[in-house]
Write an enzyme that holds these catalytic residues in place. Structure first.
Site, PDB file in Angstrom:
ATOM      1  CD  GLU A   1      64.415  19.174 -10.266  1.00 29.20           C
ATOM      2  OE1 GLU A   1      64.554  18.016 -10.666  1.00 29.20           O
ATOM      3  OE2 GLU A   1      63.716  20.011 -10.855  1.00 29.20           O
TER       4      GLU A   1
ATOM      5  CB  CYS B   1      66.906  29.606 -10.547  1.00 32.26           C
ATOM      6  SG  CYS B   1      65.168  29.396 -10.150  1.00 32.26           S
TER       7      CYS B   1
ATOM      8  CB  CYS C   1      55.187  24.511  -3.767  1.00 32.88           C
ATOM      9  SG  CYS C   1      54.428  26.164  -3.737  1.00 32.88           S
TER      10      CYS C   1
ATOM     11  CB  CYS D   1      50.219  27.514  -9.345  1.00 33.51           C
ATOM     12  SG  CYS D   1      50.414  28.908  -8.214  1.00 33.51           S
TER      13      CYS D   1
ATOM     14  CB  CYS E   1      53.555  25.317 -10.872  1.00 36.66           C
ATOM     15  SG  CYS E   1      55.234  25.378 -10.254  1.00 36.66           S
TER      16      CYS E   1
ATOM     17  CB  SER F   1      53.753  34.488  -9.972  1.00 37.31           C
ATOM     18  OG  SER F   1      55.126  34.183  -9.887  1.00 37.31           O
ATOM     19  CG  LEU F   2      49.173  39.727 -12.284  1.00 41.78           C
ATOM     20  CD1 LEU F   2      48.784  40.007 -10.844  1.00 41.78           C
ATOM     21  CD2 LEU F   2      49.341  41.048 -13.042  1.00 41.78           C
TER      22      LEU F   2
ATOM     23  CG  ASN G   1      58.552  26.710 -19.717  1.00 44.80           C
ATOM     24  OD1 ASN G   1      58.885  26.903 -20.885  1.00 44.80           O
ATOM     25  ND2 ASN G   1      58.933  27.505 -18.734  1.00 44.80           N
TER      26      ASN G   1
ATOM     27  CB  CYS H   1      59.531  29.292 -15.414  1.00 46.07           C
ATOM     28  SG  CYS H   1      60.702  30.624 -15.499  1.00 46.07           S
TER      29      CYS H   1
HETATM   30  N1  SAH Z   1      56.260  30.475  -5.737  1.00 39.96           N
HETATM   31  C1  SAH Z   1      56.957  31.598  -6.281  1.00 39.96           C
HETATM   32  C2  SAH Z   1      58.323  31.229  -6.786  1.00 39.96           C
HETATM   33  C3  SAH Z   1      58.301  30.335  -8.022  1.00 39.96           C
HETATM   34  S1  SAH Z   1      58.991  31.234  -9.293  1.00 39.96           S
HETATM   35  C4  SAH Z   1      56.097  32.297  -7.304  1.00 39.96           C
HETATM   36  O1  SAH Z   1      54.975  31.834  -7.544  1.00 39.96           O
HETATM   37  O2  SAH Z   1      56.489  33.333  -7.833  1.00 39.96           O
HETATM   38  C5  SAH Z   1      58.606  30.287 -10.639  1.00 39.96           C
HETATM   39  C6  SAH Z   1      57.897  31.080 -11.698  1.00 39.96           C
HETATM   40  O3  SAH Z   1      57.550  30.202 -12.765  1.00 39.96           O
HETATM   41  C7  SAH Z   1      56.607  31.673 -11.186  1.00 39.96           C
HETATM   42  O4  SAH Z   1      56.371  32.910 -11.784  1.00 39.96           O
HETATM   43  C8  SAH Z   1      55.620  30.648 -11.672  1.00 39.96           C
HETATM   44  O5  SAH Z   1      54.310  31.151 -11.714  1.00 39.96           O
HETATM   45  C9  SAH Z   1      56.175  30.327 -13.022  1.00 39.96           C
HETATM   46  N2  SAH Z   1      55.692  29.070 -13.557  1.00 39.96           N
HETATM   47  C10 SAH Z   1      55.163  28.038 -12.885  1.00 39.96           C
HETATM   48  N3  SAH Z   1      54.831  27.047 -13.727  1.00 39.96           N
HETATM   49  C11 SAH Z   1      55.156  27.489 -14.967  1.00 39.96           C
HETATM   50  C12 SAH Z   1      55.093  26.893 -16.246  1.00 39.96           C
HETATM   51  N4  SAH Z   1      54.610  25.686 -16.413  1.00 39.96           N
HETATM   52  N5  SAH Z   1      55.554  27.617 -17.283  1.00 39.96           N
HETATM   53  C13 SAH Z   1      56.069  28.854 -17.111  1.00 39.96           C
HETATM   54  N6  SAH Z   1      56.179  29.444 -15.924  1.00 39.96           N
HETATM   55  C14 SAH Z   1      55.717  28.761 -14.863  1.00 39.96           C
END
Ligand code: SAH
Length: 342
Positions: free
Chosen positions: A84, A97, A104, A108, A111, A211-212, A287, A330
């Site tokens: 997507e 995006c 992946c 996490c 996600c 992504s912290l 989200n 996200c």
């Molecule tokens: N793998 C990379 C690229 C993904 S970017 C990364 O981790 O940065 C997607 C962003 O959305 C990341 O910052 C991820 O942590 C965040 N994300 C993942 N699940 C989410 C959710 N349920 N709600 C909000 N942000 C989320």
């Protein structure tokens, strides 16, 4: 696949086939205009037959449109895999995006992209295909670029697919291609420290986003398995080195999870971790992902958290949530066409 090749590489490809150079230009233009091979009108069938095996085979399988104007595109590749990508309209133009992997393997806990693990890496040309197809769907072509910004924030961990992703950045920003400025490209990572150093060596002008999502290693390990490999202090050290080398300000993503990382102690901790560092914190209320039990902090609380960070000396904003009603926000992207309900 031909979209994996640069303009010079395509010229070499046609030369090896014994074809004149202008055929390379025609093929390149067709690829960058997002055309299928049958839509190319200026190539004889004899040539099309020869290049057919190498010509890109991807298409937009479906488009979901959000109430807020955000569009989610389902892109299908020759082997049947889908990813997507999400198009957002801003005042200055369109941001796409893109996804860098089918699935992946980072795991996490919040996600959707990682729910079924990693199916496979995308090649540079397959990632580029997302941009070319959507650019075309917007009425653009190679010379008429509709997409101004690209963020590598879809499904997948870009630095876990390093060679393809960096080749993609090269292709995307090449003058002869879509010529998207590296300043308008952002790469987001969960923090693969050695690869951040490798990326530095590329001397790109892109923005780096981390992504912290937690302020202590202990808490981070609970939601992000990668935290078992690299500590927050190692990540921040790498970010400072990245800033020193490239002069590009670092962005931190901080997803607010209710009662998990949204306390006053987190504000203080985050402020002390990032104090004096020229960076910006993007706050995203979590989200919903239906398979996951974690809940997001309310927007009101997110604004409060943001204000507190600012009072503590950081630069921070709450990110607008776009495409939530089409599971395009996200963390909601996945590799299944059947699962587009939140
Ligand atoms: N793998 C990379 C690229 C993904 S970017 C990364 O981790 O940065 C997607 C962003 O959305 C990341 O910052 C991820 O942590 C965040 N994300 C993942 N699940 C989410 C959710 N349920 N709600 C909000 N942000 C989320």
């Amino acid at each position: 696949m031909l979209s994996d090749l640069s303009f010079d590489e395509i010229k070499l490809y046609v030369k090896r086939l014994g074809l004149p150079e202008f055929r390379g230009e025609q093929i390149f233009d067709a690829i960058y205009s997002g055309k299928t091979i049958s839509e190319i009108s200026n190539l004889p069938n004899a040539i099309k037959d020869i290049i057919a095996v190498d010509y890109p085979k991807y298409n937009i399988e479906h488009i979901f449109e959000s109430k807020d104007g955000t569009k989610k595109y389902i892109v299908k590749y020759g082997d049947g895999n889908i990813v997507e990508c999400v198009l957002m309209k801003y005042k200055y133009g369109y941001t796409l995006c893109v996804s860098t992997q089918v699935g992946c393997r980072m795991g996490c806990k919040f996600c959707a992209s990682t729910l079924h693990g990693l199916a496979r890496n995308l090649t540079a040309g397959e990632i580029l295909g997302q941009v070319l197809l959507v650019n075309r769907e917007l009425g653009g072509s190679r010379k008429n670029r509709m997409i101004t910004n690209v963020v590598l924030m879809g499904s997948g961990e870009p630095l876990d697919n390093f060679d393809n992703v960096t080749k993609f950045i090269d292709l995307l920003s090449a003058g002869r291609g879509l010529n998207i400025s590296q300043r308008n490209i952002s790469l987001s990572t969960c923090g693969l420290v050695p690869q951040i150093y490798k990326l530095m060596e590329k001397d790109y002008n892109i923005s780096l986003t981390i992504s912290l999502h937690a302020t202590t290693d202990e808490k981070r390990k609970e939601i992000m398995p990668i935290a078992n490999r690299y500590s927050i202090s190692q990540i921040i050290k790498a970010c400072k080195d990245y800033y020193q080398k490239t002069g590009r300000r670092i962005y931190f993503e901080y997803t607010l999870i209710k009662n998990a990382n949204d306390t006053m102690a987190d504000v203080k901790m985050l402020a002390s971790l990032l104090k004096g560092f020229n960076c910006h914190v993007n706050i995203i209320p979590l989200n919903t992902v239906k398979e996951r039990s974690l809940k997001g902090t309310s927007r009101l609380e997110a604004y409060k958290f943001c204000d507190l960070l600012k009072e503590n000396g950081l630069s921070a904003t709450v990110r607008r949530t776009m495409g939530g009603d089409i599971a395009g926000a996200c963390g909601q992207l996945r590799n299944s066409l059947l699962d587009n309900k939140v």
